[in-house]
Write a protein that holds these residues in place. Sequence first.
Motif, PDB file in Angstrom:
ATOM      1  N   VAL A 107       0.818  -1.026  -0.142  1.00 16.31           N
ATOM      2  CA  VAL A 107      -0.105   0.129  -0.004  1.00 16.31           C
ATOM      3  C   VAL A 107       0.836   1.228   0.031  1.00 16.31           C
ATOM      4  CG1 VAL A 107      -1.649   1.387   1.345  1.00 16.31           C
ATOM      5  CG2 VAL A 107      -1.930  -1.182   1.303  1.00 16.31           C
ATOM      6  N   ILE A 108       0.579   2.173  -0.753  1.00 18.96           N
ATOM      7  CA  ILE A 108       1.169   3.563  -0.921  1.00 18.96           C
ATOM      8  C   ILE A 108       0.225   4.591  -0.509  1.00 18.96           C
ATOM      9  CG2 ILE A 108       2.370   5.441  -2.449  1.00 18.96           C
ATOM     10  CD1 ILE A 108       3.424   2.940  -4.208  1.00 18.96           C
ATOM     11  N   ILE A 109       0.585   5.213   0.736  1.00 16.73           N
ATOM     12  CA  ILE A 109      -0.205   6.124   1.229  1.00 16.73           C
ATOM     13  C   ILE A 109       0.223   7.645   0.698  1.00 16.73           C
ATOM     14  CG2 ILE A 109      -1.154   7.473   3.314  1.00 16.73           C
ATOM     15  CD1 ILE A 109      -0.724   4.424   4.701  1.00 16.73           C
ATOM     16  N   ALA A 110      -0.637   8.152   0.098  1.00 20.16           N
ATOM     17  CA  ALA A 110      -0.356   9.402  -0.481  1.00 20.16           C
ATOM     18  C   ALA A 110      -1.699  10.327  -0.232  1.00 20.16           C
ATOM     19  CB  ALA A 110      -0.198   9.461  -1.805  1.00 20.16           C
ATOM     20  N   THR A 111      -2.160  10.461   0.930  1.00 23.98           N
ATOM     21  CA  THR A 111      -3.284  11.081   1.141  1.00 23.98           C
ATOM     22  C   THR A 111      -3.376  12.590   1.623  1.00 23.98           C
ATOM     23  OG1 THR A 111      -2.881  10.105   3.570  1.00 23.98           O
ATOM     24  CG2 THR A 111      -4.701   8.811   2.289  1.00 23.98           C
ATOM     25  N   ALA A 140      -2.773  31.395   6.370  1.00 25.79           N
ATOM     26  CA  ALA A 140      -1.946  30.494   5.410  1.00 25.79           C
ATOM     27  C   ALA A 140      -0.762  30.126   6.300  1.00 25.79           C
ATOM     28  CB  ALA A 140      -1.721  31.268   4.271  1.00 25.79           C
ATOM     29  N   GLN A 141      -1.106  28.936   7.241  1.00 26.64           N
ATOM     30  CA  GLN A 141      -0.005  28.723   8.364  1.00 26.64           C
ATOM     31  C   GLN A 141       0.565  27.273   7.867  1.00 26.64           C
ATOM     32  OE1 GLN A 141       1.204  30.560  11.331  1.00 26.64           O
ATOM     33  NE2 GLN A 141       0.445  31.916   9.797  1.00 26.64           N
ATOM     34  N   GLY A 142       0.412  27.047   6.564  1.00 25.91           N
ATOM     35  CA  GLY A 142       0.864  25.624   6.235  1.00 25.91           C
ATOM     36  C   GLY A 142      -0.240  24.431   6.729  1.00 25.91           C
ATOM     37  N   HIS A 143       0.385  23.314   6.625  1.00 27.46           N
ATOM     38  CA  HIS A 143      -0.211  22.026   6.777  1.00 27.46           C
ATOM     39  C   HIS A 143       0.052  21.094   7.603  1.00 27.46           C
ATOM     40  CE1 HIS A 143      -0.665  23.664   2.429  1.00 27.46           C
ATOM     41  NE2 HIS A 143      -1.756  23.707   2.684  1.00 27.46           N
ATOM     42  N   ASP A 144      -0.961  20.083   8.045  1.00 25.03           N
ATOM     43  CA  ASP A 144      -0.662  19.088   8.837  1.00 25.03           C
ATOM     44  C   ASP A 144      -0.882  17.738   8.014  1.00 25.03           C
ATOM     45  OD1 ASP A 144      -0.343  20.291  11.059  1.00 25.03           O
ATOM     46  OD2 ASP A 144      -2.407  20.587  11.381  1.00 25.03           O
ATOM     47  N   SER A 145      -0.132  16.816   8.171  1.00 20.37           N
ATOM     48  CA  SER A 145      -0.022  15.746   7.191  1.00 20.37           C
ATOM     49  C   SER A 145      -1.330  14.804   7.815  1.00 20.37           C
ATOM     50  CB  SER A 145       1.133  14.558   7.510  1.00 20.37           C
ATOM     51  OG  SER A 145       2.190  15.118   7.140  1.00 20.37           O
ATOM     52  N   ASP A 146      -2.172  14.375   6.754  1.00 18.12           N
ATOM     53  CA  ASP A 146      -3.102  13.222   7.048  1.00 18.12           C
ATOM     54  C   ASP A 146      -2.588  11.776   7.167  1.00 18.12           C
ATOM     55  OD1 ASP A 146      -5.360  11.662   7.059  1.00 18.12           O
ATOM     56  OD2 ASP A 146      -6.319  12.775   5.293  1.00 18.12           O
ATOM     57  N   ARG A 147      -2.435  11.365   8.312  1.00 21.55           N
ATOM     58  CA  ARG A 147      -1.636  10.021   8.608  1.00 21.55           C
ATOM     59  C   ARG A 147      -2.726   9.270   9.033  1.00 21.55           C
ATOM     60  NH1 ARG A 147       2.223  12.763  11.626  1.00 21.55           N
ATOM     61  NH2 ARG A 147       3.820  13.644  10.094  1.00 21.55           N
ATOM     62  N   LYS A 148      -3.909   9.495   9.011  1.00 26.43           N
ATOM     63  CA  LYS A 148      -5.270   8.635   9.532  1.00 26.43           C
ATOM     64  C   LYS A 148      -4.947   7.050   9.086  1.00 26.43           C
ATOM     65  CE  LYS A 148     -10.054   8.007  10.762  1.00 26.43           C
ATOM     66  NZ  LYS A 148      -9.839   6.488  10.668  1.00 26.43           N
ATOM     67  N   LEU A 149      -4.711   7.065   7.870  1.00 28.00           N
ATOM     68  CA  LEU A 149      -4.799   5.635   7.166  1.00 28.00           C
ATOM     69  C   LEU A 149      -3.490   4.910   7.571  1.00 28.00           C
ATOM     70  CD1 LEU A 149      -5.771   3.612   5.304  1.00 28.00           C
ATOM     71  CD2 LEU A 149      -4.753   4.559   3.258  1.00 28.00           C
ATOM     72  N   ALA A 150      -2.276   5.513   7.746  1.00 27.47           N
ATOM     73  CA  ALA A 150      -1.056   4.914   8.122  1.00 27.47           C
ATOM     74  C   ALA A 150      -1.072   4.558   9.429  1.00 27.47           C
ATOM     75  CB  ALA A 150       0.208   6.096   8.113  1.00 27.47           C
ATOM     76  N   ASP A 151      -1.952   5.198  10.436  1.00 31.66           N
ATOM     77  CA  ASP A 151      -2.475   4.779  11.817  1.00 31.66           C
ATOM     78  C   ASP A 151      -3.181   3.562  11.855  1.00 31.66           C
ATOM     79  OD1 ASP A 151      -0.770   6.925  12.529  1.00 31.66           O
ATOM     80  OD2 ASP A 151      -2.301   8.036  13.056  1.00 31.66           O
ATOM     81  N   ASP A 152      -4.069   3.721  11.144  1.00 25.52           N
ATOM     82  CA  ASP A 152      -5.221   2.654  10.874  1.00 25.52           C
ATOM     83  C   ASP A 152      -4.437   1.058  10.364  1.00 25.52           C
ATOM     84  OD1 ASP A 152      -7.106   4.199  11.804  1.00 25.52           O
ATOM     85  OD2 ASP A 152      -8.110   4.411   9.749  1.00 25.52           O
ATOM     86  N   ALA A 187       3.424  -4.598   2.947  1.00 27.58           N
ATOM     87  CA  ALA A 187       4.394  -3.338   2.905  1.00 27.58           C
ATOM     88  C   ALA A 187       3.655  -1.992   2.757  1.00 27.58           C
ATOM     89  CB  ALA A 187       5.349  -3.411   1.764  1.00 27.58           C
ATOM     90  N   VAL A 188       3.811  -0.971   3.800  1.00 26.83           N
ATOM     91  CA  VAL A 188       3.038   0.382   3.685  1.00 26.83           C
ATOM     92  C   VAL A 188       4.236   1.189   3.357  1.00 26.83           C
ATOM     93  CG1 VAL A 188       1.748   1.908   4.749  1.00 26.83           C
ATOM     94  CG2 VAL A 188       1.247  -0.520   5.092  1.00 26.83           C
ATOM     95  N   HIS A 189       3.956   2.155   2.359  1.00 29.64           N
ATOM     96  CA  HIS A 189       4.866   3.250   2.193  1.00 29.64           C
ATOM     97  C   HIS A 189       3.903   4.454   2.129  1.00 29.64           C
ATOM     98  CE1 HIS A 189       8.028   0.296   0.570  1.00 29.64           C
ATOM     99  NE2 HIS A 189       6.818  -0.196   0.161  1.00 29.64           N
ATOM    100  N   VAL A 190       4.555   5.640   3.067  1.00 35.13           N
ATOM    101  CA  VAL A 190       3.888   6.819   3.111  1.00 35.13           C
ATOM    102  C   VAL A 190       4.754   8.079   2.192  1.00 35.13           C
ATOM    103  CG1 VAL A 190       2.831   8.642   4.784  1.00 35.13           C
ATOM    104  CG2 VAL A 190       3.221   6.314   5.255  1.00 35.13           C
ATOM    105  N   ILE A 191       4.153   8.674   1.254  1.00 36.07           N
ATOM    106  CA  ILE A 191       4.734   9.859   0.547  1.00 36.07           C
ATOM    107  C   ILE A 191       4.252  11.101   0.690  1.00 36.07           C
ATOM    108  CG2 ILE A 191       5.942   7.900  -0.864  1.00 36.07           C
ATOM    109  CD1 ILE A 191       3.990   8.462  -2.798  1.00 36.07           C
ATOM    110  N   GLY A 192       4.946  12.040  -0.048  1.00 37.85           N
ATOM    111  CA  GLY A 192       4.273  13.079  -0.119  1.00 37.85           C
ATOM    112  C   GLY A 192       4.110  14.159   1.053  1.00 37.85           C
ATOM    113  N   ASP A 193       3.039  14.814   1.119  1.00 41.73           N
ATOM    114  CA  ASP A 193       2.578  15.562   2.222  1.00 41.73           C
ATOM    115  C   ASP A 193       2.026  14.666   3.365  1.00 41.73           C
ATOM    116  OD1 ASP A 193       3.238  18.003   0.925  1.00 41.73           O
ATOM    117  OD2 ASP A 193       1.150  18.956   1.098  1.00 41.73           O
TER     118      ASP A 193
END
Length: 647
Positions: A471-475, A601-613, A620-626
Motif C-alpha cells: 500500500v502506498i499512502i499519498a493522502t 495561510a499557516q501551512g499544513h498537517d499531514s493526513d496520517r489517519k490511514l497510516a495509523d489505521d 508493505a506500507v509506504h507513506v509519501i508526499g505531504d
Amino acid sequence: MFPTLFSPIDLGPTRVRNRIVSTGHDTVMAHDGHVTDRLVAYHAARAKGGVGLIIVQVSGVHETARYTAHMLMATEDAAIPGYARLATAVHAHGARIMGQLFHPGREIMETDDGTAPVAWAPSAVPNSRFRVMPMPLTQAMIDEIVAGYASSARRLQQAGFDGCEIVASHGYLPAQFLNPAVNRRDDAYGGSLENRLRFTLQVAQAIRAAVGPDFTVGLRISGEERDTEALEPAETIAACRMLDPHVDFFHVIAGNSATLSGAIHIVPPMFYEAGYTAPFGAQVTRAVSKPVIVTGRINQPQVAESILASGQAAMCGMTRALICDPDMPTKAQTAPDDIRACIGCNQACIGHFHRGYPISCIQFPETGRELTLAARKTPTTSPRRILIAGGGPAGLKAAAVLAERGHRVTLHEAAAQLGGQALLAQLLPGRAEFGGIITNLAHEARRAGATIRLNSPVTRALVEAEAPDAVIIATGARPHWPEIATEGAHVVDAWAVLRGTANPGGRVVVADWRGDWIGMGLAEKLARDGCAVRLHVEGIAAGESLPFYVRDEMVARLHRLGVTIHPYSRLFGADAGTVYFTHSASGDPVLAEETDTLVLAQGHDSDRKLADDLAGWPGAVHVIGDALTPRSAEEAVLEALGLGVTM
Ligand SMILES: Cc1cc2nc3c(=O)[nH]c(=O)nc-3n(C[C@H](O)[C@H](O)[C@H](O)COP(=O)(O)O)c2cc1C
Ligand code: SF4
C-alpha cells in the motif's frame, strides 16, 4: 501534423532538422567550469527526444565573465574534451549543437568564494538587482574580452560544435554597451548608436575571423527589456539591421537582468501567455534577412506552429517545454496528446538554478537525474499488486511509474476528482495552469495501465478485502491551525477561502507562514474581490519561498492592487477587531487593528489517519508526499518516483 515546425532550416552553414530549439539555459550541472557526465546525459535525452537544435548554456569567454559559481568556461583548451563529449552525444541523435558565448559585464550574481566581485562594464553605472558597482573598461580590457570571444568560439568549433550564439540579450555586456542609460562613455564606444554597437560588431567580426565561414554565428537579443532604463525597442531593431551582414541568425527574447521587473522575463512565469514575445520576433523578422528564433513560454507545438506559420519567426525556443518533456518533439509527430506541457511554475528549473542546485522539473523529476533515478525506471521482474491511496501529485506519479514498470496498480481517490491540493492551487489568481500537473500525471498513470477509482476512500477494511502486496499512502495534508487564542475573532483558513465556503469580506489580514503562493495568492484574490488586504508574512519579505521571478511578479500584482505587505510578523493571536503578531526579529508586539477577518495561510498537517489505521497490517506500507510531511508538489512527485523505481 505541424508541417512548418517539422521542416528543416539552414542557419548559415548548419542544416537543422526541425524548428524546435532548446535555448541556452544554465543547468547547474557544470563542475569546475567543465562539462560533466550529468550534463551530457541531460542534453543527450533531449537530442534523442527529437529537438532540432540545442544551444548549450552560457560559456564564459573571459575570467571576469564568471557570473555564477557553476558556469561553463570556454577560456582554456582543457575545456575542449568536455565540449566534444557533449557534441558527440547530441550529434549521435541527429540534433545540432551550439554554445552561448557570454560576458555578463556588471550582471554578476555571485563569486565562487562569497566575496564581492570586481565587475567590468562600459561605465561605472550600478546594477539595481545585484547591487554591483562595476569598473569602466579600458581599451586594453575591451581588446582582451573581444579576443576571449574569438578564442572561445574557436574552442567550441574544435570540439565539434555547429555554431555559437553571442549573448547580447538580458542586459549582459554587449547590451550594456548598446544601452545609453548604462553606457556613459565618451570614446568610440559611447554616444551614437553606431558607437554603442561597436563592441558587439567587433565581437562578431573577431569570432568570424577565428572560425571561418563553416561555423554558424548567431546573436541573442532582448526585443523588449521591460524596465524603466530599458533599451528602446526601435534601437534594438536598428542594431539588428546593422548586425545582419555579420551573423547567421537572430534570437529574440524579452527581459533584462539588471532590474527585478526586467528579470521576470528571463524565464517568464505562468502569468504570461504562451508565445507573448512573438510580436517582437515578427518586427525583427521584418527588419533582417537572417532567420529569427523567438522564445518565451512556447510550451506546446500548436503554439509554435502558429508562430512559424504566420511568419513571425523561423524557429521557436521551447526550453522549459523540453525540460518538462524531453520527448516533446517526437510526441508532437506521433502522439501529441501525450505531451507533458510545461506549466510555467518555474519551481524546479530556474527555481533550482537560483538556489544553486541542478535543474529539474516538478512534473518530471527524471529531468536532471538521467543517470540516476531515470535510469532505474526499468521493467520489473516481479510484478506486484499495489494499492495507492490518494490521487494528488504523489499518488498519480507513483501510479504512473509503477504501472509503467509492469506492476498492477489501483489508485483510490476519496474525492470525486483527482488532484488533491493542486485543485485548490489552480484557483489562485493567474495560476489556473497549475492544474496542468494533474491533467498530465493522470494521463500518464492511465496510459501506463493504472486503474483509477474515484469516490473511493481507503480504509483498513478495504485494504484487507483487496489484499494488495503493498500500500502506498499519498493522502496529503490539511490546513494547519496554530494553537493560539482567537476568541471573538472571525478566522478562516486558506482552503475555505479558495473553496468559497468562507465569508472573508471587509478588512482582511492574511497571516502567511510559508511565504509561498498560498498567502500571496489569497491576498491577491481577496483584493480582487474588493477586500482591503494586509499581508503579514513571518519571513523577511513576501514570497521568500518562491522562485524569484514568480515572487517578483506576484509582489508587483499585489502592489498594483494596494495590498500592504508586513514582514517579520509571527502570528500570536486574534480577538474581535485585532490580530496580534510578534515581530519575528525583536519579539515586540505588532498589532493589525481594525480587522474583520483573519485568513490563515499557516501551512499544513499531514493526513496520517490511514497510516495509523494500518498499523500491524502484514503487507508493505509506504507513506509519501505531504502525508509523510507537508512540503510542495515537487517533493511529492520526486518521492513517488524514488519509491516507484525501488519496488
Ligand atoms: C534554468 C534556466 C536557466 C537559464 N539560463 C540561461 C542562460 O544561461 N542563458 C540564457 O541566455 N538564457 C537562460 N535561460 C532562459 C532560456 O534560454 C529561455 O529564454 C527561457 O527559459 C524562456 O523560454 P521558455 O519559455 O521556452 O522556457 C534560462 C532558463 C532556465 C529555465
Ligand atoms: S518546473 Fe515548472 S516551469 Fe520548470 S519545466 Fe517544469 S513545469 Fe515547466
